[in-house]
Design a protein around this motif. Sequence first.
Motif, PDB file in Angstrom:
ATOM      1  N   UNK A   1      11.904 -20.230   1.278  1.00  0.00           N
ATOM      2  CA  UNK A   1      11.350 -21.268   0.409  1.00  0.00           C
ATOM      3  C   UNK A   1      10.884 -20.687  -0.928  1.00  0.00           C
ATOM      4  N   UNK A   2      10.436 -19.438  -0.923  1.00  0.00           N
ATOM      5  CA  UNK A   2      10.090 -18.790  -2.187  1.00  0.00           C
ATOM      6  C   UNK A   2      11.310 -18.682  -3.087  1.00  0.00           C
ATOM      7  N   UNK A   3      12.454 -18.342  -2.501  1.00  0.00           N
ATOM      8  CA  UNK A   3      13.693 -18.259  -3.279  1.00  0.00           C
ATOM      9  C   UNK A   3      14.081 -19.612  -3.870  1.00  0.00           C
ATOM     10  N   UNK A   4      13.709 -20.699  -3.159  1.00  0.00           N
ATOM     11  CA  UNK A   4      13.984 -22.048  -3.661  1.00  0.00           C
ATOM     12  C   UNK A   4      12.881 -22.552  -4.593  1.00  0.00           C
ATOM     13  N   UNK A   5      11.837 -21.732  -4.785  1.00  0.00           N
ATOM     14  CA  UNK A   5      10.673 -22.085  -5.601  1.00  0.00           C
ATOM     15  C   UNK A   5       9.938 -23.311  -5.044  1.00  0.00           C
ATOM     16  N   UNK A   6       9.990 -23.457  -3.736  1.00  0.00           N
ATOM     17  CA  UNK A   6       9.197 -24.481  -3.043  1.00  0.00           C
ATOM     18  C   UNK A   6       7.934 -23.779  -2.531  1.00  0.00           C
ATOM     19  N   UNK A   7       6.974 -23.610  -3.442  1.00  0.00           N
ATOM     20  CA  UNK A   7       5.873 -22.685  -3.210  1.00  0.00           C
ATOM     21  C   UNK A   7       4.909 -23.161  -2.136  1.00  0.00           C
ATOM     22  N   UNK A   8       4.636 -24.452  -2.061  1.00  0.00           N
ATOM     23  CA  UNK A   8       3.724 -24.941  -1.032  1.00  0.00           C
ATOM     24  C   UNK A   8       4.300 -24.724   0.370  1.00  0.00           C
ATOM     25  N   UNK A   9       5.589 -25.010   0.523  1.00  0.00           N
ATOM     26  CA  UNK A   9       6.229 -24.766   1.813  1.00  0.00           C
ATOM     27  C   UNK A   9       6.210 -23.278   2.141  1.00  0.00           C
ATOM     28  N   UNK A  10       6.468 -22.452   1.134  1.00  0.00           N
ATOM     29  CA  UNK A  10       6.460 -21.005   1.367  1.00  0.00           C
ATOM     30  C   UNK A  10       5.087 -20.538   1.836  1.00  0.00           C
ATOM     31  N   UNK A  11       4.034 -21.005   1.154  1.00  0.00           N
ATOM     32  CA  UNK A  11       2.675 -20.624   1.570  1.00  0.00           C
ATOM     33  C   UNK A  11       2.396 -21.047   3.006  1.00  0.00           C
ATOM     34  N   UNK A  12       2.780 -22.269   3.333  1.00  0.00           N
ATOM     35  CA  UNK A  12       2.525 -22.782   4.681  1.00  0.00           C
ATOM     36  C   UNK A  12       3.222 -21.966   5.752  1.00  0.00           C
ATOM     37  N   UNK A  13       4.485 -21.595   5.527  1.00  0.00           N
ATOM     38  CA  UNK A  13       5.222 -20.826   6.533  1.00  0.00           C
ATOM     39  C   UNK A  13       4.675 -19.405   6.636  1.00  0.00           C
TER      40      UNK A  13
END
Length: 245
Positions: free
Chosen positions: A157-169
């Motif tokens: 998700x970080x690679x997709x710049x979906x930062x909230x999802x990345x933080x959650x995972x």
Amino acid sequence: MICHYRRFNPFRVPMFAVLFSSVWLAGCATSNTLPSQASNDAKDAYTQLGVAYLERNNLPRARAALGHALEIDPHHAKALQALAMVYQQQGDIELADQYFKQAIDADPTFTRARNNYAAFLYQQGHITAACDQLENASNDAQYANRAQLFTNLGQCYLALEEFDKARGRLARAQRIDPRQSRGYLTLAELEVSQGNYHEAWSPLHTYLQLAGPDRAALEMAIDIAHAQGDHAAAADYQRQLGLMN
């Protein structure tokens, strides 16, 4: 403002490990000539042999052994995913994709195959598809490497710049296994990419405590220290980095 955004392969760790015991295989039998239990034993033995050859990078013998397993059972998921990895190493991208899909179709609960397929998709630049496979795999509460899987998902998700999802995972990975170090570095990378240097320091500090200093972590520490005006600390990290050369 310094913007430190270092992407790294989230699948650096070995994609699978199989315990292998030496197996004596007598001849080349098929399911037509073997009782059911003997057929199961033979296909498993051939699969283990193929995986062992794969781990030693002996791809022709790996392919041959896995081919014998699939002659006995064309829907043997473990043999199919191992053969996918053989083709992946050989650079046969279409065949690798085909066999990964067959493995997952043969056993939709085969979490390791989904994780390996996600690694393959990520390497091919199909990031969204990789995230989808990892999301599906994350539902397996019994998967032994679940913390690593959520870390991979956070990186995806970080690679997709979906930062909230990345933080959650990444937070989920830390709850599952607080000693799993790479997720902390990934979270620090995320916060630095957003200019959140203060928030980045805590996970980076935890990573350094768990894993020890490495080049990526020290370079990030230098950037954070400079951004916060702590040039003395930056100089100390720079000195540590110099000792690694």
